[in-house]
Design a protein around this motif. Structure first.
Motif, PDB file in Angstrom:
ATOM      1  N   VAL A  21       0.839  -1.206   0.000  1.00  0.00           N
ATOM      2  CA  VAL A  21       0.000   0.000   0.000  1.00  0.00           C
ATOM      3  C   VAL A  21       0.871   1.251   0.000  1.00  0.00           C
ATOM      4  O   VAL A  21       0.595   2.218  -0.716  1.00  0.00           O
ATOM      5  CB  VAL A  21      -0.969  -0.012   1.203  1.00  0.00           C
ATOM      6  CG1 VAL A  21      -1.649   1.325   1.372  1.00  0.00           C
ATOM      7  CG2 VAL A  21      -1.987  -1.131   1.048  1.00  0.00           C
ATOM      8  N   LEU A  22       1.939   1.237   0.782  1.00  0.00           N
ATOM      9  CA  LEU A  22       2.849   2.378   0.848  1.00  0.00           C
ATOM     10  C   LEU A  22       3.516   2.633  -0.509  1.00  0.00           C
ATOM     11  O   LEU A  22       3.605   3.783  -0.955  1.00  0.00           O
ATOM     12  CB  LEU A  22       3.905   2.136   1.930  1.00  0.00           C
ATOM     13  CG  LEU A  22       4.878   3.269   2.178  1.00  0.00           C
ATOM     14  CD1 LEU A  22       4.144   4.429   2.839  1.00  0.00           C
ATOM     15  CD2 LEU A  22       6.017   2.788   3.054  1.00  0.00           C
ATOM     16  N   VAL A  24       2.422   1.719  -3.565  1.00  0.00           N
ATOM     17  CA  VAL A  24       1.439   2.191  -4.538  1.00  0.00           C
ATOM     18  C   VAL A  24       1.066   3.642  -4.242  1.00  0.00           C
ATOM     19  O   VAL A  24       0.953   4.471  -5.156  1.00  0.00           O
ATOM     20  CB  VAL A  24       0.197   1.272  -4.549  1.00  0.00           C
ATOM     21  CG1 VAL A  24      -0.922   1.875  -5.375  1.00  0.00           C
ATOM     22  CG2 VAL A  24       0.565  -0.103  -5.078  1.00  0.00           C
ATOM     23  N   SER A  25       0.905   3.964  -2.962  1.00  0.00           N
ATOM     24  CA  SER A  25       0.599   5.348  -2.591  1.00  0.00           C
ATOM     25  C   SER A  25       1.730   6.282  -2.981  1.00  0.00           C
ATOM     26  O   SER A  25       1.501   7.397  -3.461  1.00  0.00           O
ATOM     27  CB  SER A  25       0.346   5.444  -1.084  1.00  0.00           C
ATOM     28  OG  SER A  25      -0.743   4.643  -0.712  1.00  0.00           O
ATOM     29  N   ALA A  26       2.967   5.842  -2.777  1.00  0.00           N
ATOM     30  CA  ALA A  26       4.118   6.661  -3.155  1.00  0.00           C
ATOM     31  C   ALA A  26       4.139   6.887  -4.667  1.00  0.00           C
ATOM     32  O   ALA A  26       4.477   7.987  -5.127  1.00  0.00           O
ATOM     33  CB  ALA A  26       5.413   6.001  -2.698  1.00  0.00           C
ATOM     34  N   VAL A  28       1.498   6.962  -6.711  1.00  0.00           N
ATOM     35  CA  VAL A  28       0.425   7.885  -7.073  1.00  0.00           C
ATOM     36  C   VAL A  28       0.750   9.301  -6.614  1.00  0.00           C
ATOM     37  O   VAL A  28       0.650  10.267  -7.385  1.00  0.00           O
ATOM     38  CB  VAL A  28      -0.919   7.410  -6.477  1.00  0.00           C
ATOM     39  CG1 VAL A  28      -1.994   8.456  -6.649  1.00  0.00           C
ATOM     40  CG2 VAL A  28      -1.342   6.096  -7.115  1.00  0.00           C
ATOM     41  N   LEU A  29       1.143   9.441  -5.359  1.00  0.00           N
ATOM     42  CA  LEU A  29       1.434  10.770  -4.819  1.00  0.00           C
ATOM     43  C   LEU A  29       2.667  11.389  -5.473  1.00  0.00           C
ATOM     44  O   LEU A  29       2.701  12.601  -5.717  1.00  0.00           O
ATOM     45  CB  LEU A  29       1.599  10.697  -3.306  1.00  0.00           C
ATOM     46  CG  LEU A  29       0.327  10.326  -2.531  1.00  0.00           C
ATOM     47  CD1 LEU A  29       0.638  10.160  -1.051  1.00  0.00           C
ATOM     48  CD2 LEU A  29      -0.749  11.363  -2.745  1.00  0.00           C
ATOM     49  N   TYR A  33       2.854  14.886  -7.258  1.00  0.00           N
ATOM     50  CA  TYR A  33       3.766  15.906  -6.737  1.00  0.00           C
ATOM     51  C   TYR A  33       4.724  16.408  -7.822  1.00  0.00           C
ATOM     52  O   TYR A  33       5.018  17.596  -7.912  1.00  0.00           O
ATOM     53  CB  TYR A  33       4.551  15.344  -5.550  1.00  0.00           C
ATOM     54  CG  TYR A  33       5.493  16.330  -4.920  1.00  0.00           C
ATOM     55  CD1 TYR A  33       5.016  17.350  -4.104  1.00  0.00           C
ATOM     56  CD2 TYR A  33       6.857  16.247  -5.159  1.00  0.00           C
ATOM     57  CE1 TYR A  33       5.877  18.270  -3.528  1.00  0.00           C
ATOM     58  CE2 TYR A  33       7.731  17.159  -4.591  1.00  0.00           C
ATOM     59  CZ  TYR A  33       7.242  18.162  -3.778  1.00  0.00           C
ATOM     60  OH  TYR A  33       8.096  19.068  -3.219  1.00  0.00           O
ATOM     61  N   ALA A  53       6.024  -2.958  -5.746  1.00  0.00           N
ATOM     62  CA  ALA A  53       4.828  -3.369  -5.017  1.00  0.00           C
ATOM     63  C   ALA A  53       4.386  -4.754  -5.459  1.00  0.00           C
ATOM     64  O   ALA A  53       3.989  -5.593  -4.624  1.00  0.00           O
ATOM     65  CB  ALA A  53       3.701  -2.353  -5.228  1.00  0.00           C
TER      66      ALA A  53
END
Length: 122
Positions: A21-22, A24-26, A28-29, A33, A53
């Motif tokens: 999750v971390l 995939v979130s990284a 996307v974010l 950014y 991931a």
């Protein structure tokens, strides 16, 4: 003793899922950014993070089951007897003829109903 051995991977699976999750979130974010960065670099970054991931996912219990299922599916696909080119062509022509026939019948029914309704209204 065996219960502890089975409980250990479940706890580690939670950490692995959190890492997935971390990552995939990284991805996307990070893509959001660095929106000013050229698209190629952002795509490469997202692909790298998603690949990491996916690698972590394959280390989980569900990931291992997914790999087993994928291998079994590949084995089953090899057992399939695929149709020959003439069989495929013949089947395609039959389907096209059936579709054309149904389209013609629907057009005729629509025209007939339209004519009936028009004659009732006027």
């Amino acid at each position: 003793m065996k219960a502890k051995a089975e409980a250990q991977p479940a706890r580690l699976d939670g950490l692995k899922w959190a890492l997935v999750v971390l990552l995939v979130s990284a991805a996307v974010l990070g893509n959001m950014y660095f929106s000013d960065t050229p698209l190629l670099y952002r795509v490469v970054g997202v692909v790298v993070f998603i690949a990491l991931a996916a690698g972590v996912f394959l280390l989980t219990t569900k990931g291992q089951r997914f790999l087993v299922m994928a291998r079994e599916a590949r084995t089953e696909i090899r057992k399939v007897i695929w149709p020959t080119r003439p069989e495929t062509t013949q089947t395609t022509l039959i389907v096209l003829a059936a579709v054309a026939l149904v389209a013609l019948l629907l057009w005729l029914i629509d025209s007939l109903l339209s004519w009936i309704i028009q004659s009732l209204i006027y």
